[in-house]
Scaffold this active site. Structure first.
Site, short mmCIF file in Angstrom:
data_model
loop_
_atom_site.label_atom_id
_atom_site.label_comp_id
_atom_site.label_asym_id
_atom_site.label_seq_id
_atom_site.Cartn_x
_atom_site.Cartn_y
_atom_site.Cartn_z
N HIS A 219 29.69 -39.42 -19.70
CA HIS A 219 29.33 -40.62 -18.95
C HIS A 219 30.23 -40.78 -17.72
CE1 HIS A 219 27.16 -42.63 -22.61
NE2 HIS A 219 26.46 -41.65 -22.06
N CYS B 64 27.29 -39.76 1.41
CA CYS B 64 27.66 -38.39 1.78
C CYS B 64 28.39 -37.63 0.66
CB CYS B 64 28.50 -38.39 3.06
SG CYS B 64 30.20 -38.93 2.82
N ASN C 188 32.96 -44.17 -38.29
CA ASN C 188 32.56 -45.30 -37.43
C ASN C 188 32.52 -46.55 -38.29
OD1 ASN C 188 31.68 -46.11 -34.77
ND2 ASN C 188 29.71 -46.59 -35.70
ZN LIG Z 1 30.27 -41.20 3.02
#
Ligand SMILES: [Zn+2]
Length: 444
Positions: free
Chosen positions: A120, A131, A218
């Site tokens: 994750h 960018c 758990n």
């Molecule tokens: Zn950027």
């Protein structure tokens, strides 16, 4: 508790380098709240789509980043707990394989783990959404603190988003790599130990399905409890601490050195264990013909004898106490399976044929699996040199074990060209180790 811990250790030893899958539950003891646990879960108080989705970020950056800053702060100040630290120890001792984590808190790395997948993402860096320029997370923190919301990219003015997965994001490369690597091991039954995950978040919750067996630690029930070999509901830190104490006790109180590559006989035991499960199934409802069972049990009988011979031949000298304890454990497992086998034969009246052992073929396949795993790793976009070396050594250890087993069983040694080809490939990928040393591990 103690017997459950012994069961857990037994599973770890019975399967070579089991995989670990961790979720939020392992980090709650480090003070990081579990987003999903009832009562304390953050999601009960806030709409996840608002602060954990790409859409929410675009619609309401202020809510996203002011909440996000608290999370980043909690995470940067958190310390790895016993659970993370013991997993780090186990990985260094080569008793477990990769750790796949759903957590974004960096605590496995900081707890000493060397091979992990953050499926994750993580909060160490942030990337520009336009960018892809990557910056340290401190850049985001300082902009948000100066009320520059959303924080922006120095180059293009795009939004800087922490490198964690939000709703609406693609899964990161780590996830693809982990699933690909898990699928490379086919011939030996494999185990995944799920720690602190409720197995409700997809697609990670499908990962255990790649494994023949699972164990779960758990504190709440999971959808996979029904097919787990072992379910522990205790505190994770407590379980992992007790597990490590047991390992230390087996090793005369000393921290274990890494188990030599190729030493782990878990693959023989895991294989036999699976066969015994098959037999147990055939007792309740016989689906195979008597002739095929006579043949099949003939192979199992030969494999049990071969496993015993191989393990008894391991030189005990110069081994750390833990390795000798492992050998004793393997022999006890074979003894137990022999008894179950005899009981099965007398109950069903099936007489095993005289058949050869299948181990040489199994060990050859195991070597190939490990070479494939090595190749997966070298094919990565950013290969990590230590992991490449690790996988090469593992494959070499498997070849060494295969050679050793064939020698003990009086079979022809594995083909030399397979070995030479592998070494050539390894050199091509800049493996520096002298791989021949792994062939001679058990040569006395
Ligand atoms: Zn950027």
């Amino acid at each position: 508790m103690t017997s459950k811990i012994s069961d857990l250790l037994g599973l770890i030893l019975r399967f070579p380098a089991p995989w670990i899958l961790t979720g939020a539950g392992i980090s709650t003891e480090s003070g990081i709240p579990d987003f999903r646990s009832p009562g304390t879960g953050l999601w009960e108080k806030m709409d996840p789509m608002e602060f954990a989705s790409v859409e929410g970020l675009r619609r309401n950056p202020r809510a996203f980043f002011t909440h996000g800053l608290q999370t980043i702060d909690t995470i940067l100040n958190a310390k790895p707990n016993t659970g993370h630290i013991v997993l780090g120890h186990l990985q260094k001792a080569r008793l477990i394989g990769p750790i796949v984590t759903q957590n974004v808190d960096d605590l496995h790395r900081r707890g000493g783990a060397i091979h992990y997948y953050e499926v994750h993402g993580h909060f160490r860096t942030a990337s520009c959404m336009s960018c892809r320029n990557q910056v340290p997370i401190s850049e985001v923190v300082s902009q948000v603190e100066m009320d520059q919301i959303p924080p922006v990219c120095y180059y293009c003015g795009g939004i800087l988003k922490p490198d964690v997965i939000l709703f609406g994001d693609m899964m990161p490369a780590d996830y693809q790599e982990a699933s690909l690597l898990a699928s490379k091991y086919q011939y030996i039954p494999k185990l995944m130990i799920v720690i602190g995950s409720s197995l409700t978040v997809s697609p990670v919750n499908y990962l255990p399905l790649e494994f023949n067996r699972i164990a779960i630690i758990n504190n709440t029930p999971t959808p996979m409890d029904y097919k787990a070999d072992l379910v522990l509901r205790q505190q994770i830190g407590e379980v992992m601490g007790a597990l490590w104490d047991e390992i230390l006790a087996l090793n005369g109180g000393k921290e274990p050195e890494p188990i030599p590559y190729g030493f782990n006989c878990g693959h023989l035991i895991a294989y036999l264990d699976n066969e015994m499960r098959f037999l147990a199934g055939q007792k309740t409802r016989m689906t195979a013909s008597k002739e095929s069972l006579a043949r099949h049990t003939g192979h199992i009988k030969a494999d049990l004898e071969a496993a015993q011979k191989i393990i008894q031949a391991f030189p005990a000298e110069g081994r750390q106490p833990l390795e000798n304890a492992m050998l004793r454990f393997y022999l006890a497992e074979i003894e137990r399976m022999n008894q179950d086998f005899d009981a099965w034969c007398s109950e069903t009246g099936i007489k095993p044929n005289a058949e050869p052992s299948r181990f040489s073929k199994l060990l050859q396949d195991n070597f190939k699996d490990n070479v494939n795993a090595f190749l997966t790793y070298t094919g990565e976009t950013e290969p990590l040199p230590e992991l490449i070396e690790h996988f090469a050594a593992r494959a070499a250890g498997c070849y060494g074990f295969w050679s050793f087993a064939n020698r003990i069983l009086g079979l022809a040694l594995p083909p030399q060209d397979e070995w030479e080809n592998f070494k050539k490939t390894a050199r091509k990928h800049r493996v520096e180790q002298d791989l021949d040393q792994y062939l001679n591990l058990f040569s006395q």
